[in-house]
Design a protein around this motif. Structure first.
Motif, PDB file in Angstrom:
ATOM      1  N   UNK A   1      -0.074  14.351  -0.760  1.00 10.26           N
ATOM      2  CA  UNK A   1       0.288  14.688  -2.471  1.00 10.26           C
ATOM      3  C   UNK A   1       0.442  13.303  -3.176  1.00 10.26           C
ATOM      4  N   UNK A   2      -0.585  13.140  -4.046  1.00  6.06           N
ATOM      5  CA  UNK A   2      -0.675  12.227  -5.149  1.00  6.06           C
ATOM      6  C   UNK A   2      -1.276  10.830  -4.705  1.00  6.06           C
ATOM      7  N   UNK A   3      -1.675  10.933  -3.430  1.00  2.00           N
ATOM      8  CA  UNK A   3      -2.268   9.575  -2.772  1.00  2.00           C
ATOM      9  C   UNK A   3      -3.730   9.977  -2.334  1.00  2.00           C
ATOM     10  N   UNK A   4      -4.648   9.043  -2.357  1.00  2.99           N
ATOM     11  CA  UNK A   4      -6.015   9.205  -1.962  1.00  2.99           C
ATOM     12  C   UNK A   4      -6.364   8.017  -1.193  1.00  2.99           C
ATOM     13  N   UNK A   5      -6.748   8.076   0.034  1.00  4.96           N
ATOM     14  CA  UNK A   5      -7.395   6.873   0.951  1.00  4.96           C
ATOM     15  C   UNK A   5      -9.019   7.282   1.055  1.00  4.96           C
ATOM     16  N   UNK A   6      -9.560   6.098   0.696  1.00  7.08           N
ATOM     17  CA  UNK A   6     -11.134   6.411   0.957  1.00  7.08           C
ATOM     18  C   UNK A   6     -11.663   5.321   2.072  1.00  7.08           C
TER      19      UNK A   6
END
Length: 124
Positions: A15-20
Protein backbone atom coordinates in the motif's frame (compact mmCIF):
# COMPACT_ATOMS: atom_id res chain seq x y z
CA UNK A 1 23.41 -10.70 -19.28
CA UNK A 2 25.08 -7.31 -18.59
CA UNK A 3 22.18 -5.06 -19.71
CA UNK A 4 18.80 -5.51 -18.08
CA UNK A 5 15.74 -3.73 -19.43
CA UNK A 6 13.42 -1.86 -17.10
CA UNK A 7 10.59 -2.73 -19.52
CA UNK A 8 10.38 -6.27 -18.15
CA UNK A 9 11.54 -5.54 -14.59
CA UNK A 10 9.40 -7.18 -11.90
CA UNK A 11 7.32 -4.75 -9.84
CA UNK A 12 6.02 -5.37 -6.32
CA UNK A 13 3.43 -3.21 -4.58
CA UNK A 14 2.61 -2.62 -0.95
CA UNK A 15 0.00 0.00 0.00
CA UNK A 16 1.51 3.28 -1.23
CA UNK A 17 4.94 1.78 -1.97
CA UNK A 18 6.21 0.37 -5.27
CA UNK A 19 9.42 -1.64 -5.70
CA UNK A 20 10.87 -2.17 -9.19
CA UNK A 21 13.63 -4.78 -9.35
CA UNK A 22 16.47 -3.50 -11.54
CA UNK A 23 18.97 -6.27 -10.72
CA UNK A 24 18.80 -9.30 -8.45
CA UNK A 25 19.73 -12.98 -8.53
CA UNK A 26 16.48 -13.74 -10.39
CA UNK A 27 17.65 -11.28 -13.07
CA UNK A 28 21.21 -12.63 -13.22
CA UNK A 29 23.05 -10.52 -10.61
CA UNK A 30 25.48 -12.37 -8.37
CA UNK A 31 26.65 -9.74 -5.86
CA UNK A 32 24.03 -7.00 -5.39
CA UNK A 33 20.31 -6.48 -5.71
CA UNK A 34 19.25 -3.01 -6.88
CA UNK A 35 15.71 -1.71 -6.98
CA UNK A 36 13.84 1.55 -7.32
CA UNK A 37 11.44 2.32 -4.51
CA UNK A 38 8.66 4.89 -4.88
CA UNK A 39 6.76 5.99 -1.78
CA UNK A 40 3.54 7.94 -2.21
CA UNK A 41 2.94 11.12 -0.18
CA UNK A 42 1.62 10.48 3.30
CA UNK A 43 2.85 6.87 3.50
CA UNK A 44 4.67 5.75 6.66
CA UNK A 45 7.23 2.99 6.33
CA UNK A 46 7.24 -0.06 8.60
CA UNK A 47 10.16 -0.34 11.03
CA UNK A 48 12.48 -3.17 10.02
CA UNK A 49 16.13 -4.10 10.00
CA UNK A 50 18.43 -5.74 7.48
CA UNK A 51 21.01 -8.47 7.92
CA UNK A 52 23.43 -6.68 5.57
CA UNK A 53 24.32 -3.05 4.90
CA UNK A 54 21.79 -1.27 2.65
CA UNK A 55 22.34 1.93 0.66
CA UNK A 56 19.66 4.33 -0.58
CA UNK A 57 20.30 7.04 -3.17
CA UNK A 58 17.47 9.59 -3.23
CA UNK A 59 16.41 10.49 -6.78
CA UNK A 60 13.44 12.80 -6.28
CA UNK A 61 11.16 14.08 -3.56
CA UNK A 62 12.08 13.78 0.10
CA UNK A 63 11.60 11.30 2.91
CA UNK A 64 11.84 11.24 6.66
CA UNK A 65 14.10 8.42 7.82
CA UNK A 66 14.07 7.04 11.31
CA UNK A 67 17.24 5.09 12.04
CA UNK A 68 17.71 3.59 15.51
CA UNK A 69 15.47 6.30 16.95
CA UNK A 70 17.19 9.23 15.21
CA UNK A 71 15.41 11.18 12.47
CA UNK A 72 16.98 12.35 9.23
CA UNK A 73 15.71 14.06 6.09
CA UNK A 74 16.61 12.27 2.87
CA UNK A 75 16.40 14.58 -0.15
CA UNK A 76 17.15 14.15 -3.85
CA UNK A 77 20.89 13.79 -4.37
CA UNK A 78 21.64 12.49 -0.88
CA UNK A 79 22.62 8.97 0.13
CA UNK A 80 21.70 6.97 3.21
CA UNK A 81 23.87 4.08 4.38
CA UNK A 82 22.16 1.73 6.85
CA UNK A 83 24.35 -0.64 8.84
CA UNK A 84 23.23 -4.22 9.29
CA UNK A 85 20.98 -4.55 12.34
CA UNK A 86 19.89 -0.91 12.54
CA UNK A 87 16.13 -0.35 12.86
CA UNK A 88 14.94 1.63 9.85
CA UNK A 89 11.73 3.17 8.60
CA UNK A 90 11.35 5.47 5.60
CA UNK A 91 8.24 7.67 5.39
CA UNK A 92 7.08 10.25 2.87
CA UNK A 93 5.75 13.25 4.75
CA UNK A 94 5.99 15.43 1.64
CA UNK A 95 3.50 16.27 -1.10
CA UNK A 96 5.20 14.50 -4.02
CA UNK A 97 6.34 10.90 -4.48
CA UNK A 98 9.72 9.98 -3.05
CA UNK A 99 11.94 7.91 -5.37
CA UNK A 100 15.21 6.24 -4.49
CA UNK A 101 17.53 3.49 -5.64
CA UNK A 102 18.33 0.86 -3.02
CA UNK A 103 21.26 -1.56 -3.02
CA UNK A 104 21.46 -4.67 -0.84
CA UNK A 105 24.13 -7.37 -1.16
CA UNK A 106 22.78 -10.70 -2.37
CA UNK A 107 21.89 -12.79 0.67
CA UNK A 108 20.77 -9.78 2.69
CA UNK A 109 17.45 -10.29 4.43
CA UNK A 110 14.83 -8.15 6.15
CA UNK A 111 13.52 -8.68 9.66
CA UNK A 112 10.20 -7.18 10.78
CA UNK A 113 9.55 -7.34 14.50
CA UNK A 114 10.07 -10.83 15.90
CA UNK A 115 9.29 -12.56 12.60
CA UNK A 116 11.92 -14.74 10.89
CA UNK A 117 14.32 -13.09 8.46
CA UNK A 118 13.21 -13.20 4.82
CA UNK A 119 14.49 -12.12 1.43
CA UNK A 120 12.23 -9.38 0.05
CA UNK A 121 10.86 -10.47 -3.35
CA UNK A 122 12.35 -7.39 -5.04
CA UNK A 123 15.82 -8.51 -3.86
CA UNK A 124 15.46 -12.20 -4.75
Amino acid sequence: MPVLSRDNAPTFNLPGICFTTLSSPSRGARENAVWEVTIAPGVSGAPHRLTREETFVALSGSAMVELDGQRFDLVAGSTLVVDAGQILSVSNVGTEPFRALAVLPVGGQAVVGDRPAFTPPWAA
